[in-house]
Design a protein around this motif. Structure first.
Motif, PDB file in Angstrom:
ATOM      1  N   ASP A 101      32.754  35.266  32.484  1.00  0.00           N
ATOM      2  CA  ASP A 101      32.006  36.097  31.549  1.00  0.00           C
ATOM      3  C   ASP A 101      32.841  36.224  30.275  1.00  0.00           C
ATOM      4  O   ASP A 101      33.974  36.697  30.325  1.00  0.00           O
ATOM      5  N   MET A 102      32.271  35.799  29.147  1.00  0.00           N
ATOM      6  CA  MET A 102      33.063  35.826  27.917  1.00  0.00           C
ATOM      7  C   MET A 102      33.424  37.259  27.510  1.00  0.00           C
ATOM      8  O   MET A 102      34.419  37.482  26.852  1.00  0.00           O
ATOM      9  N   GLY A 103      32.602  38.215  27.926  1.00  0.00           N
ATOM     10  CA  GLY A 103      32.897  39.608  27.615  1.00  0.00           C
ATOM     11  C   GLY A 103      34.083  40.161  28.382  1.00  0.00           C
ATOM     12  O   GLY A 103      34.544  41.264  28.122  1.00  0.00           O
ATOM     13  N   GLN A 104      34.593  39.372  29.347  1.00  0.00           N
ATOM     14  CA  GLN A 104      35.785  39.782  30.084  1.00  0.00           C
ATOM     15  C   GLN A 104      37.030  39.090  29.549  1.00  0.00           C
ATOM     16  O   GLN A 104      38.094  39.152  30.157  1.00  0.00           O
ATOM     17  N   GLY A 105      36.905  38.421  28.430  1.00  0.00           N
ATOM     18  CA  GLY A 105      38.065  37.772  27.824  1.00  0.00           C
ATOM     19  C   GLY A 105      38.057  36.274  28.048  1.00  0.00           C
ATOM     20  O   GLY A 105      37.163  35.723  28.678  1.00  0.00           O
ATOM     21  N   VAL A 106      39.055  35.617  27.497  1.00  0.00           N
ATOM     22  CA  VAL A 106      39.179  34.164  27.583  1.00  0.00           C
ATOM     23  C   VAL A 106      40.463  33.856  28.356  1.00  0.00           C
ATOM     24  O   VAL A 106      41.545  34.073  27.843  1.00  0.00           O
TER      25      VAL A 106
ATOM     26  N   TRP B  30      24.577  37.374  23.372  1.00  0.00           N
ATOM     27  CA  TRP B  30      24.511  38.028  24.684  1.00  0.00           C
ATOM     28  C   TRP B  30      25.539  39.154  24.782  1.00  0.00           C
ATOM     29  O   TRP B  30      25.370  40.075  25.577  1.00  0.00           O
ATOM     30  N   LEU B  31      26.611  39.039  24.006  1.00  0.00           N
ATOM     31  CA  LEU B  31      27.651  40.070  24.067  1.00  0.00           C
ATOM     32  C   LEU B  31      27.150  41.424  23.592  1.00  0.00           C
ATOM     33  O   LEU B  31      27.736  42.451  23.916  1.00  0.00           O
ATOM     34  N   CYS B  32      26.068  41.407  22.810  1.00  0.00           N
ATOM     35  CA  CYS B  32      25.547  42.668  22.294  1.00  0.00           C
ATOM     36  C   CYS B  32      24.783  43.451  23.343  1.00  0.00           C
ATOM     37  O   CYS B  32      24.301  44.540  23.068  1.00  0.00           O
ATOM     38  N   ASN B  33      24.618  42.873  24.544  1.00  0.00           N
ATOM     39  CA  ASN B  33      23.945  43.602  25.618  1.00  0.00           C
ATOM     40  C   ASN B  33      24.988  44.066  26.615  1.00  0.00           C
ATOM     41  O   ASN B  33      25.828  43.280  27.047  1.00  0.00           O
ATOM     42  N   ALA B  34      24.936  45.316  26.977  1.00  0.00           N
ATOM     43  CA  ALA B  34      25.789  45.805  28.060  1.00  0.00           C
ATOM     44  C   ALA B  34      24.890  45.991  29.266  1.00  0.00           C
ATOM     45  O   ALA B  34      23.883  46.682  29.192  1.00  0.00           O
TER      46      ALA B  34
ATOM     47  N   LEU C  59      32.629  42.685  22.883  1.00  0.00           N
ATOM     48  CA  LEU C  59      32.905  41.872  21.693  1.00  0.00           C
ATOM     49  C   LEU C  59      34.397  41.849  21.405  1.00  0.00           C
ATOM     50  O   LEU C  59      34.970  40.805  21.091  1.00  0.00           O
ATOM     51  N   LYS C  60      35.031  42.992  21.513  1.00  0.00           N
ATOM     52  CA  LYS C  60      36.468  43.074  21.216  1.00  0.00           C
ATOM     53  C   LYS C  60      37.253  42.208  22.198  1.00  0.00           C
ATOM     54  O   LYS C  60      38.101  41.420  21.802  1.00  0.00           O
ATOM     55  N   ARG C  61      36.919  42.362  23.468  1.00  0.00           N
ATOM     56  CA  ARG C  61      37.602  41.606  24.512  1.00  0.00           C
ATOM     57  C   ARG C  61      37.462  40.100  24.261  1.00  0.00           C
ATOM     58  O   ARG C  61      38.431  39.343  24.370  1.00  0.00           O
TER      59      ARG C  61
END
Lengths: 131, 274
Positions: B104-109, B127-131, B142-144
């Motif tokens: 999941d890209m929202g969990q970092g790279v 997709w990152l704009c959806n929680a 997004l930050k992550r």
């Protein structure tokens, strides 16, 4: 999952980011498969400075592959004078690009979390309490 | 028009049926291909490189990366990340060359610092704009993602992310998150004011102005929306100048002190005396 990828992957957990033990991830119970790929001398030459040779040595030892030379090869030894790839380059290509971990798991050295590999794809999804 | 982002989370939306549809639909394929080629043009790579494909899906764009001919600096090696296991299953069936992760890209790279020369992402980062759960926020995700991406790119590296913002707020939320992570960011719009508008977020790590990315392309208008460094009033007024004296006098007067009234001689320079 190629050995090249294993040379760059780290643990995905935030708490492991600062711990040097989170890199590399250690392969366990790995099933290896050699998948032929076309050789690309320029790519390997570009990647060589970024590859952590110590880590490559440890991982290939953990996978039970023949031991590697002490230090990384020089990119000048990659081509013969006729412009043909040398044995050094071919061996490195086989190791980095053709050796694939098909099944098994990767274990983080710091938090001991196990990432499963199935059909060459590692599962890096974390449950929300571990993110 | 319905947006898949509004229907289900990505891992559920792209199930076996949707993944198959996405991968076999020739219209989607041709749009994806043209967007990937545009992203490659923006990345301007002249030597075989290591590329991260965020939201690689069934490897449609990866195929193009491995197929770049030698005279255009290819073929590149790539690693892909995607959250949908069905999409990755499609990729396995199609036998793509890159290595893929279910992540999941929202969990970092999850790559070490300085791994990649470049990164691309085609139709994914909106997709990152959806929680999907209450314990994460779009801002946090997004930050992550951008923090991880910034770290995993080498200095001088570039990233091009094509995305479909739902509204102008989402667009600025994404670009601001990238800027906050340290990227030099610019947005390129293809076919503006049409239905087929394509938005590309162009990111640079260290070195150079982001508008330099498009300097070699024709038909690109550059609009600089960055705030100019506005000098604050104080820095303009030199200590001892007329403006400074009148301000100081007004300050003292406000404190209730006795201040000489201003005249035309206030703050005027004296003649140079012997």
């Amino acid at each position: 999952m190629k050995l090249l990828t294993l040379n760059f992957l780290t643990c995905a957990r935030k708490t492991c980011k600062t711990n040097p033990a989170a890199f590399p991830l250690h392969p366990r119970e790995a099933e290896l498969e050699q998948i032929e790929a076309e050789i690309n001398p320029l790519l390997i030459q570009n990647l060589l400075p970024r590859i952590n040779w110590e880590v490559l040595k440890t991982i290939s030892q953990e996978l039970g592959l023949p031991s590697l030379p002490e230090s990384a090869p020089d990119s000048e030894d990659f081509m013969t004078e006729e412009g043909e790839p040398t044995q050094t380059l071919k061996d490195l290509h086989t190791l980095l690009m053709e050796m694939n971990v098909q099944n098994g798991k990767l274990v983080c050295g710091s938090c001991e979390h196990e990432y499963a590999i199935k059909e060459g794809i590692a599962n890096f999804l974390l449950p929300s309490h571990m993110v | 028009m319905s947006r898949p982002e509004d229907i289900l989370p990505p891992d559920l939306f792209y199930n076996d049926i949707e993944s198959r549809k996405y991968t076999t639909n020739s219209r989607i394929k041709s749009i994806q291909a043209s967007m990937t080629n545009r992203a490659l043009e923006l990345l301007d790579l002249d030597t075989p490189s290591l590329i991260l494909d965020v939201g690689c899906g069934s490897g449609l764009s990866g195929e193009i990366l491995s197929g770049v001919p030698e005279e255009h600096g290819g073929p590149h090696a790539w690693f892909g990340m995607d959250i949908s296991s069905s999409m990755l299953g499609e990729a396995l069936e199609r036998d793509v060359e890159g290595d893929m992760l279910l992540a999941d890209m929202g969990q970092g790279v999850p790559f070490r610092a300085g791994t990649f020369d470049a990164a691309i992402s085609i139709s994914a980062i909106q997709w990152l704009c959806n929680a999907e759960t209450s314990d994460v926020t779009p801002e946090g995700r997004l930050k992550r993602f951008f923090d991880g991406l910034y770290a995993s790119l080498r200095r001088g590296g570039k990233a091009v992310c094509q995305f479909y913002p739902k509204n102008p707020q989402q667009r600025s939320m994404i670009s601001n998150a990238a800027i906050k992570a340290g990227f030099g960011a610019g947005i390129l719009e293809d076919d503006p004011d049409t239905k087929s508008l394509k938005v590309y977020l162009v990111l640079t790590v260290g070195g150079g102005d982001v508008s330099g990315t498009v300097s070699r392309m024709s038909d690109v208008d550059v609009q600089d929306a960055r705030r100019k460094d506005k000098k604050r009033g104080k820095e303009f007024e030199r200590k001892g100048s007329k403006a400074w004296i009148t301000r100081k006098k007004a300050q003292s007067e406000a404190k209730g002190k006795i201040v000489k009234p201003n005249s035309k001689y206030t703050g005027r320079r004296r003649k140079t005396a012997w």
